[in-house]
Design a protein around this motif. Structure first.
Motif, PDB file in Angstrom:
ATOM      1  N   PHE A 406       0.837  -1.203   0.000  1.00 29.59           N
ATOM      2  CA  PHE A 406       0.000   0.000   0.000  1.00 29.59           C
ATOM      3  C   PHE A 406       0.869   1.249   0.000  1.00 29.59           C
ATOM      4  N   TRP A 407       0.216   2.409  -0.227  1.00 25.55           N
ATOM      5  CA  TRP A 407       0.794   3.727   0.026  1.00 25.55           C
ATOM      6  C   TRP A 407       0.198   4.249   1.328  1.00 25.55           C
ATOM      7  N   CYS A 408       0.979   5.013   2.090  1.00 22.10           N
ATOM      8  CA  CYS A 408       0.430   5.581   3.326  1.00 22.10           C
ATOM      9  C   CYS A 408       1.183   6.842   3.715  1.00 22.10           C
ATOM     10  N   ARG A 409       0.547   7.626   4.561  1.00 25.50           N
ATOM     11  CA  ARG A 409       1.237   8.690   5.294  1.00 25.50           C
ATOM     12  C   ARG A 409       1.778   8.047   6.575  1.00 25.50           C
ATOM     13  N   PRO A 410       3.002   8.315   6.982  1.00 23.63           N
ATOM     14  CA  PRO A 410       3.489   7.750   8.246  1.00 23.63           C
ATOM     15  C   PRO A 410       2.564   8.063   9.421  1.00 23.63           C
ATOM     16  N   ALA A 411       1.935   9.254   9.424  1.00 23.55           N
ATOM     17  CA  ALA A 411       1.051   9.617  10.527  1.00 23.55           C
ATOM     18  C   ALA A 411      -0.154   8.694  10.616  1.00 23.55           C
ATOM     19  N   ALA A 412      -0.561   8.107   9.484  1.00 20.30           N
ATOM     20  CA  ALA A 412      -1.729   7.239   9.493  1.00 20.30           C
ATOM     21  C   ALA A 412      -1.472   5.942  10.248  1.00 20.30           C
ATOM     22  N   VAL A 446      -5.159  -0.985   7.997  1.00 22.31           N
ATOM     23  CA  VAL A 446      -6.331  -0.167   7.669  1.00 22.31           C
ATOM     24  C   VAL A 446      -7.013   0.322   8.941  1.00 22.31           C
ATOM     25  N   LEU A 447      -7.121  -0.542   9.963  1.00 22.08           N
ATOM     26  CA  LEU A 447      -7.767  -0.148  11.212  1.00 22.08           C
ATOM     27  C   LEU A 447      -6.991   0.972  11.904  1.00 22.08           C
ATOM     28  N   ALA A 448      -5.662   0.902  11.847  1.00 19.02           N
ATOM     29  CA  ALA A 448      -4.833   1.946  12.467  1.00 19.02           C
ATOM     30  C   ALA A 448      -5.054   3.284  11.776  1.00 19.02           C
ATOM     31  N   ALA A 449      -5.101   3.272  10.449  1.00 20.88           N
ATOM     32  CA  ALA A 449      -5.307   4.523   9.706  1.00 20.88           C
ATOM     33  C   ALA A 449      -6.669   5.132  10.040  1.00 20.88           C
TER      34      ALA A 449
END
Length: 849
Positions: A406-412, A446-449
């Motif tokens: 996946f792609w993510c923001r580290p903050a997510a 996904v739950l963490a984001a």
């Protein structure tokens, strides 16, 4: 604002004047005489003497150059000898201190203080950093000597990265952050780790709306340095090295700059480096134990803070899934979705820039939901991990991307950091296909984001979506709905230009003056040197991007560029023109015409004019034609829908009323519409209303009150002949004016407030400079807070506040971080703004109907 001087060309040395008229013919009516012969001989002799003098001059010059070179070499040799002596001396001192002396004594004291605090957990440190455990090193000794510098955490109760990033004075001091907290920070009320916002929310309230956190913190990483160029990191776990050619080709298609971090099995690191280096010589190769597959190394990098500086991270791995017949096709689909072809990543990153509420993007068609019943044997473990990460029970559901790419923001993924997992926590590899810690964590991304307040999307949604506005568009909204736009004046001087090369010497910029400044009295802090952004060059787009990101993160709405136009000549225009042409940074801006003479004294007066301001025929139309392309830009700052155009000096413009009429008519004919025309309240403007202009802008230190004059100081340099003012008196005078008072605007016109971070132009003017003493981030913050209190009571729907300035280093008033205050002025700005209302990022651009 003093006029930005490009120093004058020195007057060329005059040659010797020729006596008589060498070579002139005598009167033909008069025959040769003895006097004529004598005159010819004299001329001949003088010419020979002149030639001899020229030869002597050239010889003396050559000898002077030789002596200078000998002196330079002598100084260099002496410096080298001094360096060798100092190096040997330091080595001897170090050896002595290391034999149980002072150094060991300090280490013992540091150990005792840390052990007594209870904030160091040796078991945690070994578990989080297996390399320390495998080396058999004393964990506390390792942390004291190496770990803190590498950003490692001493326990779950203290975040090294957070503490250094939040308190730049600690970073600048180079003190061990944990020791600083124990000895100083705790008593000052500093926080040892980020606030636990994830677990403090009422569980009954459920997850916040997607993007909720995008409204109270910037949706992008704040730059620590202009040298940290890539905004993107691709984290690749490569167990199967034979897949590198395929993955390497796909990575090469990415057109955006990115850092490549590759985790590989320890035993295969040399082989991996040899394969990867030809395509990506700067790739960071991380050797890991074969535990946790792709998830374990990624969690290790995430927990270390190593990914925090990036805006976006792409997590991929060399997936074969040998237990499946379609393993290779699955990998192709996953990588194709996330990396795609040319331009795919660029579009995705631009979309994330414009949508701060989205925190994670996974491959299309591979999102698994509750209805799919794909818990396997992982549900119980997922629920336990979720609870440790601060998720409420009702937030746990089956929602993940199969394949864990996946792609993510580290903050997510911030909630997962609280798990504090190391590779030693993962089971040994036994070809398991379900039920491991890695499988459970796959179901938590996904739950963490979602728990962190971010939306989750699929890649095909993004590919088909248009690109809205940039997240760098920042605005403050008060409780009453009043909009406040904080604008910083911006000096485009910091790059070499031919005029500076000619008048001041090759390569001259403002930094030359800044670096040579010296204190004039006790407590006078000079030189003030740049910290985070360094001695930058504004021709570099990455510098301008870092400035915009830093400004936006602390609540600055946009920059007001000083524009040096002399009909038709321009100076220092390169950064502004590149900004206009490239569309980057996507950060609001407006223009201030710095319509002064350019003088050697940097004050706009008429002594030693280098470039005169030319108000010749047609200047008014020529100027507005020059500016209209900027006014058309969607980033251009507007006040109540009208583009803001600032004029620095109104009194010097001939036929001002006619000039303004030409400007307004040209803008209407060009489709710009009505403009919001402002003038700076210069020293020659007595009132707050100027005929023909829509508003007046305060520009401290202009109009300094008499009460601020002649501040006494200690140990003043006897040669100092400048002025020293009281910064606190300027604040008091500024806040005594209340434009929100009933009838003020009707009687005195619209005024946009202004403030400064002190003032000190001794870097430019030396002993003749002007200094506003007593400025600190705290006093500046109180000034801004007072202005905001007044502005929120205004009847108009918007306010503009102008700060002098973003980067006036030569005048000692800059928001940019310096080595003394760090980000103190930026932090004071954000505190004041946050206290006045709600900061939001990624709003609509300034263009209105």
């Amino acid at each position: 604002m003093d006029s930005r001087t490009l120093p004058a060309a020195p007057t060329p040395p005059r040659g010797l004047e020729n006596p008589g008229a060498p070579g002139a013919s005598p009167d033909p009516a008069v025959g040769p005489t003895e006097a004529g012969k004598d005159l010819a001989q004299t001329v001949k002799r003088l010419r020979q003497e002149i030639e001899d003098l020229r030869l002597q001059e050239r010889s003396a010059l050559a000898e002077s150059l030789m002596l200078r070179e000998q002196l330079r070499r002598l100084k260099q040799a002496r410096l080298v000898r001094l360096e060798i002596f100092v190096e040997r001396l330091l080595k001897r001192v170090w050896r002595r201190l290391g034999r149980g002396g002072l150094f060991q004594g300090h280490l013992r004291q540091d150990r005792q203080a840390i052990e007594a605090s209870g904030l160091f957990d040796g078991a945690y440190y070994r578990r989080a950093y297996p390399d320390v455990a495998e080396a058999g090193a004393d964990p506390l000794a390792h942390y004291l000597r190496f770990g803190a510098k590498e950003g490692r955490d001493p326990s779950a109760a203290f975040s090294t990265f957070y503490y250094l990033d939040t308190y730049p004075d600690v970073r600048a001091s180079r003190m061990n952050p944990l020791l600083h907290y124990i000895l100083v920070g705790k008593a000052e009320g500093r926080s040892p780790q980020a606030p636990a916002s994830h677990s403090s929310r009422d569980p009954a309230a459920g997850s916040p709306a997607p993007g909720a956190l995008g409204a109270d913190r910037p949706p992008f990483a704040i730059p620590l340095s202009t040298r940290s160029l890539p905004r993107i990191a691709v984290v690749l776990h490569l167990y199967y090295l034979d897949l590198w050619p395929e993955i390497g080709r796909q990575l090469q298609a990415i057109q955006e700059p990115f850092d490549l971090i590759v985790s590989v099995p320890e035993a295969r690191r040399p082989e991996a480096e040899a394969m990867i280096a030809p395509l990506f010589p700067l790739a960071q190769i991380v050797a890991v134990q074969n535990r946790g597959r792709d998830v374990g190394p990624f969690l290790m990098l995430l927990g270390s803070g190593r990914l925090d500086r990036y805006d976006y991270v792409c997590k991929i791995h060399g997936k074969k899934s040998p237990h499946r017949l379609d393993g290779n096709e699955w990998r192709h689909d996953l990588l194709g979705n996330l990396l795609g072809g040319s331009g795919t990543v660029g579009h995705l990153v631009a979309w994330l820039d414009a949508n701060p509420g989205t925190g994670l993007i996974g491959p299309a068609g591979l999102r698994v939901h509750d209805r799919d019943n794909r818990w396997g044997s992982n549900e119980e473990r997922v629920r336990k991990l979720a609870a440790r990460a601060g998720l409420a029970e009702n937030e746990v559901r089956l929602d993940f991307f199969a394949g864990s790419m996946f792609w993510c923001r580290p903050a997510a993924l911030e909630p997962l950091k609280s798990l504090k997992l190391g590779l030693a926590d993962f089971e040994p590899e036994q070809n398991q296909i379900d039920g491991t810690l890695a499988h459970a964590l796959e179901r938590l991304f996904v739950l963490a984001a979602a728990h962190a307040g971010f939306a989750v999307r699929e890649a095909d949604e993004i590919a088909a979506a248009p690109l809205p506005v940039s997240p760098l568009h920042t605005v403050l909204t008060t409780e009453s709905g009043h909009l406040v736009k904080t604008i910083a004046f911006y000096l485009p001087q910091f790059h070499p230009i031919p005029e500076n090369d000619l008048w001041w010497g090759r390569g001259f910029t403002e930094w030359n003056s800044v670096a040579r400044a010296r204190p004039m009295f006790e407590g006078h802090h000079q030189p003030r040197l740049p910290a985070d952004l360094g001695f930058y060059d504004l021709r570099l787009p990455e510098v301008r991007e870092a400035q915009a990101k830093l400004a936006s993160a602390y609540g600055i709405h946009g920059f007001c560029y000083h524009y040096y136009w002399f009909h038709p000549r321009r100076l220092l225009e390169t950064p502004i023109q590149q900004m206009l042409k490239s569309g980057r940074p996507d950060f609001p801006f407006c223009i201030c015409w710095a319509n002064e003479n350019w003088t050697r004294r940097w004050d706009g007066l008429d002594q030693e004019i280098l470039v005169p301001q030319n108000y010749g025929p047609g200047f008014a139309q020529a100027f507005i034609d020059e500016i209209i392309p900027y006014l058309r830009d969607p980033r251009y700052i507007r006040y109540e829908g009208r583009p803001v155009l600032v004029i620095y000096r109104s009194k010097t413009i001939p036929d001002l009323a006619e000039t303004i009429a030409i400007w307004r008519k040209a803008c209407r004919q060009a489709g710009i519409g009505e403009i919001h025309l402002c003038v700076v309240r210069f020293w020659d403007i007595a009132d707050t209303k100027v005929e023909g202009f829509d508003a007046v802008i305060e520009f401290p230190p202009h109009r300094t009150p008499p009460a601020a004059m002649n501040m006494p100081v200690a140990q003043l340099n006897p040669a100092f002949r400048g002025t020293i003012h009281d910064y606190a008196a300027v604040i008091e005078d500024s806040l005594s004016i209340d434009p929100a008072a009933p009838g003020f605007t009707a009687a005195r016109g619209l005024i946009h407030r202004g403030l400064m971070m002190g003032w000190d132009n001794t870097p430019r003017r030396g002993v003749g400079g002007g200094i506003f003493h007593g400025a600190t981030p705290e006093t500046y913050g109180r000034w801004l807070t007072g202005l905001l209190e007044q502005e929120r009571r205004r009847a108009s729907p918007e306010s503009l506040i102008f700060i002098n300035a973003w980067n006036e280093w030569g005048e000692g008033t800059m928001l940019e971080p310096d080595t003394r205050n760090g980000r103190g002025y930026l932090e004071a700005t954000r505190r004041a703004l946050a206290g006045a209302g709600r900061l939001s990022w990624g709003g609509a651009p300034d263009q209105r109907d």
